[in-house]
Motif scaffolding. Structure first.
Motif, PDB file in Angstrom:
ATOM      1  N   VAL A 266      21.662   0.830  15.481  1.00 46.28           N
ATOM      2  CA  VAL A 266      21.538   2.288  15.404  1.00 46.28           C
ATOM      3  C   VAL A 266      22.258   2.949  16.572  1.00 46.28           C
ATOM      4  CG1 VAL A 266      19.909   4.214  15.436  1.00 46.28           C
ATOM      5  CG2 VAL A 266      19.380   2.165  14.120  1.00 46.28           C
ATOM      6  N   LEU A 267      22.063   2.431  17.769  1.00 43.48           N
ATOM      7  CA  LEU A 267      22.739   2.994  18.948  1.00 43.48           C
ATOM      8  C   LEU A 267      24.249   2.847  18.836  1.00 43.48           C
ATOM      9  CD1 LEU A 267      20.429   1.773  21.854  1.00 43.48           C
ATOM     10  CD2 LEU A 267      20.631   4.089  20.942  1.00 43.48           C
ATOM     11  N   THR A 268      24.706   1.709  18.315  1.00 39.00           N
ATOM     12  CA  THR A 268      26.142   1.478  18.170  1.00 39.00           C
ATOM     13  C   THR A 268      26.751   2.447  17.175  1.00 39.00           C
ATOM     14  OG1 THR A 268      25.866  -0.876  18.694  1.00 39.00           O
ATOM     15  CG2 THR A 268      27.899  -0.239  17.567  1.00 39.00           C
ATOM     16  N   VAL A 269      26.081   2.651  16.046  1.00 42.14           N
ATOM     17  CA  VAL A 269      26.570   3.605  15.045  1.00 42.14           C
ATOM     18  C   VAL A 269      26.665   5.005  15.644  1.00 42.14           C
ATOM     19  CG1 VAL A 269      25.971   4.780  12.890  1.00 42.14           C
ATOM     20  CG2 VAL A 269      25.796   2.299  13.046  1.00 42.14           C
ATOM     21  N   MET A 270      25.645   5.412  16.375  1.00 42.71           N
ATOM     22  CA  MET A 270      25.651   6.754  16.974  1.00 42.71           C
ATOM     23  C   MET A 270      26.768   6.896  18.001  1.00 42.71           C
ATOM     24  SD  MET A 270      21.534   7.346  17.400  1.00 42.71           S
ATOM     25  CE  MET A 270      21.762   8.888  18.293  1.00 42.71           C
ATOM     26  N   ASN A 271      26.952   5.886  18.839  1.00 44.58           N
ATOM     27  CA  ASN A 271      27.979   5.963  19.881  1.00 44.58           C
ATOM     28  C   ASN A 271      29.386   6.009  19.286  1.00 44.58           C
ATOM     29  OD1 ASN A 271      26.096   5.950  21.947  1.00 44.58           O
ATOM     30  ND2 ASN A 271      26.132   3.723  22.170  1.00 44.58           N
ATOM     31  N   ILE A 272      29.650   5.158  18.298  1.00 44.62           N
ATOM     32  CA  ILE A 272      30.981   5.130  17.696  1.00 44.62           C
ATOM     33  C   ILE A 272      31.240   6.407  16.897  1.00 44.62           C
ATOM     34  CG2 ILE A 272      32.489   3.904  16.073  1.00 44.62           C
ATOM     35  CD1 ILE A 272      31.040   1.333  16.832  1.00 44.62           C
TER      36      ILE A 272
ATOM     37  N   ALA B 135      29.225  16.946   8.968  1.00 40.78           N
ATOM     38  CA  ALA B 135      29.295  15.822   9.906  1.00 40.78           C
ATOM     39  C   ALA B 135      27.916  15.358  10.338  1.00 40.78           C
ATOM     40  CB  ALA B 135      30.113  16.231  11.136  1.00 40.78           C
ATOM     41  N   LEU B 136      26.924  16.243  10.258  1.00 41.30           N
ATOM     42  CA  LEU B 136      25.570  15.877  10.671  1.00 41.30           C
ATOM     43  C   LEU B 136      24.883  14.958   9.671  1.00 41.30           C
ATOM     44  CD1 LEU B 136      23.106  16.420  12.579  1.00 41.30           C
ATOM     45  CD2 LEU B 136      22.576  18.381  11.112  1.00 41.30           C
ATOM     46  N   VAL B 137      25.249  15.042   8.412  1.00 44.16           N
ATOM     47  CA  VAL B 137      24.522  14.343   7.342  1.00 44.16           C
ATOM     48  C   VAL B 137      24.495  12.820   7.529  1.00 44.16           C
ATOM     49  CG1 VAL B 137      24.496  13.859   4.861  1.00 44.16           C
ATOM     50  CG2 VAL B 137      24.844  16.194   5.681  1.00 44.16           C
ATOM     51  N   PRO B 138      25.625  12.135   7.770  1.00 40.47           N
ATOM     52  CA  PRO B 138      25.564  10.664   7.880  1.00 40.47           C
ATOM     53  C   PRO B 138      24.637  10.169   8.976  1.00 40.47           C
ATOM     54  CG  PRO B 138      27.831  11.391   7.604  1.00 40.47           C
ATOM     55  CD  PRO B 138      27.023  12.623   7.848  1.00 40.47           C
ATOM     56  N   LEU B 139      24.699  10.779  10.174  1.00 44.67           N
ATOM     57  CA  LEU B 139      23.825  10.337  11.256  1.00 44.67           C
ATOM     58  C   LEU B 139      22.366  10.605  10.935  1.00 44.67           C
ATOM     59  CD1 LEU B 139      25.443  11.125  14.719  1.00 44.67           C
ATOM     60  CD2 LEU B 139      25.093   8.945  13.599  1.00 44.67           C
ATOM     61  N   LEU B 140      22.097  11.729  10.276  1.00 46.77           N
ATOM     62  CA  LEU B 140      20.726  12.056   9.907  1.00 46.77           C
ATOM     63  C   LEU B 140      20.173  11.025   8.934  1.00 46.77           C
ATOM     64  CD1 LEU B 140      18.610  14.253  10.438  1.00 46.77           C
ATOM     65  CD2 LEU B 140      19.431  15.430   8.394  1.00 46.77           C
ATOM     66  N   ILE B 141      20.985  10.623   7.971  1.00 52.94           N
ATOM     67  CA  ILE B 141      20.553   9.610   6.998  1.00 52.94           C
ATOM     68  C   ILE B 141      20.299   8.271   7.692  1.00 52.94           C
ATOM     69  CG2 ILE B 141      21.285   8.272   4.989  1.00 52.94           C
ATOM     70  CD1 ILE B 141      22.779  10.740   4.022  1.00 52.94           C
TER      71      ILE B 141
ATOM     72  N   PHE C 147      19.502   7.682  10.802  1.00 53.26           N
ATOM     73  CA  PHE C 147      18.309   7.703  11.650  1.00 53.26           C
ATOM     74  C   PHE C 147      17.040   7.714  10.816  1.00 53.26           C
ATOM     75  CE2 PHE C 147      15.075   9.661  14.353  1.00 53.26           C
ATOM     76  CZ  PHE C 147      15.174   8.845  15.461  1.00 53.26           C
ATOM     77  N   ILE C 148      17.011   8.467   9.717  1.00 54.55           N
ATOM     78  CA  ILE C 148      15.818   8.517   8.878  1.00 54.55           C
ATOM     79  C   ILE C 148      15.551   7.149   8.248  1.00 54.55           C
ATOM     80  CG2 ILE C 148      14.859   9.484   6.757  1.00 54.55           C
ATOM     81  CD1 ILE C 148      16.211  12.121   7.471  1.00 54.55           C
ATOM     82  N   VAL C 149      16.597   6.498   7.743  1.00 60.85           N
ATOM     83  CA  VAL C 149      16.428   5.215   7.064  1.00 60.85           C
ATOM     84  C   VAL C 149      16.015   4.117   8.044  1.00 60.85           C
ATOM     85  CG1 VAL C 149      17.625   3.408   5.778  1.00 60.85           C
ATOM     86  CG2 VAL C 149      18.009   5.816   5.196  1.00 60.85           C
ATOM     87  N   PHE C 150      16.625   4.114   9.230  1.00 59.91           N
ATOM     88  CA  PHE C 150      16.392   3.024  10.178  1.00 59.91           C
ATOM     89  C   PHE C 150      15.501   3.430  11.343  1.00 59.91           C
ATOM     90  CE2 PHE C 150      20.470   2.043   8.154  1.00 59.91           C
ATOM     91  CZ  PHE C 150      20.222   0.748   7.719  1.00 59.91           C
ATOM     92  N   GLN C 151      14.714   4.489  11.183  1.00 59.66           N
ATOM     93  CA  GLN C 151      13.881   4.964  12.283  1.00 59.66           C
ATOM     94  C   GLN C 151      12.878   3.904  12.740  1.00 59.66           C
ATOM     95  OE1 GLN C 151      11.516   8.358  11.276  1.00 59.66           O
ATOM     96  NE2 GLN C 151      10.831   8.736  13.366  1.00 59.66           N
ATOM     97  N   ARG C 152      12.191   3.278  11.785  1.00 63.20           N
ATOM     98  CA  ARG C 152      11.197   2.264  12.136  1.00 63.20           C
ATOM     99  C   ARG C 152      11.849   1.078  12.841  1.00 63.20           C
ATOM    100  NH1 ARG C 152       9.400  -2.199   9.419  1.00 63.20           N
ATOM    101  NH2 ARG C 152      10.624  -1.612   7.583  1.00 63.20           N
ATOM    102  N   HIS C 153      13.013   0.633  12.334  1.00 60.41           N
ATOM    103  CA  HIS C 153      13.712  -0.491  12.963  1.00 60.41           C
ATOM    104  C   HIS C 153      14.200  -0.111  14.357  1.00 60.41           C
ATOM    105  CE1 HIS C 153      13.646  -2.607   9.132  1.00 60.41           C
ATOM    106  NE2 HIS C 153      14.089  -1.497   8.555  1.00 60.41           N
ATOM    107  N   PHE C 154      14.609   1.156  14.523  1.00 56.87           N
ATOM    108  CA  PHE C 154      15.096   1.600  15.826  1.00 56.87           C
ATOM    109  C   PHE C 154      13.969   1.577  16.856  1.00 56.87           C
ATOM    110  CE2 PHE C 154      15.905   5.188  18.777  1.00 56.87           C
ATOM    111  CZ  PHE C 154      16.992   4.655  19.429  1.00 56.87           C
ATOM    112  N   ILE C 155      12.778   2.057  16.462  1.00 55.48           N
ATOM    113  CA  ILE C 155      11.651   2.061  17.388  1.00 55.48           C
ATOM    114  C   ILE C 155      11.238   0.633  17.730  1.00 55.48           C
ATOM    115  CG2 ILE C 155       9.222   2.693  17.629  1.00 55.48           C
ATOM    116  CD1 ILE C 155       9.827   5.141  15.894  1.00 55.48           C
ATOM    117  N   ASN C 156      11.196  -0.237  16.726  1.00 55.76           N
ATOM    118  CA  ASN C 156      10.881  -1.652  16.997  1.00 55.76           C
ATOM    119  C   ASN C 156      11.919  -2.288  17.910  1.00 55.76           C
ATOM    120  OD1 ASN C 156       8.606  -1.510  15.381  1.00 55.76           O
ATOM    121  ND2 ASN C 156       9.660  -2.261  13.554  1.00 55.76           N
TER     122      ASN C 156
END
Length: 290
Positions: free
Chosen positions: A205-211, A264-270, A272-281
């Motif tokens: 998730v962090l890598t996707v956001m940074n790139i 441009a906001l839509v892909p990152l929003l999707i 984060f919503i889909v992988f929110q639980r995995h990101f917190i873990n």
């Protein structure tokens, strides 16, 4: 004997205060985003005249229609997608391998090499731009996907993150696999990777956001329009609109800018919503002391 008195429940004022503060903080972060998204559906002139008013009866898609006709934003998404997939795959494969070596192997100079990796975290990006640009020029990679993908594809933070996660994997699991005749790469792929999956998800998730949000390096090394990533295209959007549309006023440019930013906001929003639980873990997995 005096009758027993039941203890009175005290109102949890500190907890309510904390929740109220978090709600206000959330609204403060979301308010500009909500304003930008709603304003993109307003007539361009109303964005300037009535910036804080949204009338549902004036809902329009004109800003989006004009933006897609004036700006090759699809090309920006394509370039960003190519860089994101390849560079992200390199990061998620190579960084855990390097981290595995630092976490589970002893070799000469291990501490010195890992210290050198961590030192690169302290270097500002701007310090590395000129040397990297000269290197790309010598290789003939300016305005190519190689220049957008390879520099920084395995960064120090990703290695440090995964080392912290892999260090928590019990050594007994690895020793048992060796006794069963599993090779070193097999141990990493079959034993370590399944165990560190939460940490990998957080890193992904962090890598996707940074790139996806990277701007400084792409704007330097990919100056041509055909290689422009989405963030570079957004930064030059006003000039592109005014260049393609004679007589475009400030309201028109603002409306199309807000429409492009909303898209441009839509892909990152999707993501984060889909992988929110995995990101917190993954955040919790990366906090393990190694």
């Amino acid at each position: 004997m005096a009758p027993l008195q039941t203890p009175r429940r005290r109102f949890a004022l500190p907890a309510v205060g904390s929740q109220l503060f978090l709600v206000l903080l959330t609204l403060g972060f979301l308010a500009p985003v909500a304003w930008a998204v709603l304003s993109a559906f307003k007539p361009a002139i109303d964005i300037i005249r009535y910036p804080l008013v949204f009338d549902p009866t004036m809902f329009t898609l004109d800003n989006y229609v004009e933006m897609f006709s004036d700006v090759p934003i699809g090309l920006g998404f394509l370039n960003t997608g190519i860089v994101l997939v390849i560079k992200g795959a390199i990061t998620l494969f190579c960084a855990p391998l390097a981290a595995y070596a630092f976490a589970k192997y002893d070799f000469p100079g291990k501490t010195l090499i890992f210290g050198a990796v961590l030192v690169t975290l302290m270097l500002p990006t701007i310090v590395l731009i000129i040397p990297l640009l000269l290197e790309m020029k010598e290789l003939g990679w300016v305005n190519t996907y190689q220049a957008l993908i390879l520099p920084g594809s395995v960064d120090a933070f990703a290695i440090f993150w995964m080392r912290q996660v892999i260090a928590a994997v019990p050594d007994e699991l690895l020793d048992a696999a060796r006794v069963d005749g599993c090779g070193e790469f097999g141990i990493f792929w079959r034993i370590v990777v399944p165990v560190i999956r939460p940490g990998l998800a957080g890193l992904a998730v962090l890598t996707v956001m940074n790139i996806y949000n990277d701007f400084v390096w792409p704007v330097v090394v990919a100056s041509s329009e055909r290689m422009a990533t989405l963030q570079v295209m957004l930064s030059t959007l006003a000039q592109t609109i005014t260049g393609n549309k004679i007589g475009a006023d400030y309201a028109t440019v603002t409306g199309e800018l807000l429409a492009a930013a909303s898209v441009a906001l839509v892909p990152l929003l999707i993501v984060f919503i889909v992988f929110q639980r995995h990101f917190i873990n993954g955040i919790l997995a990366g906090s393990v002391k190694g």
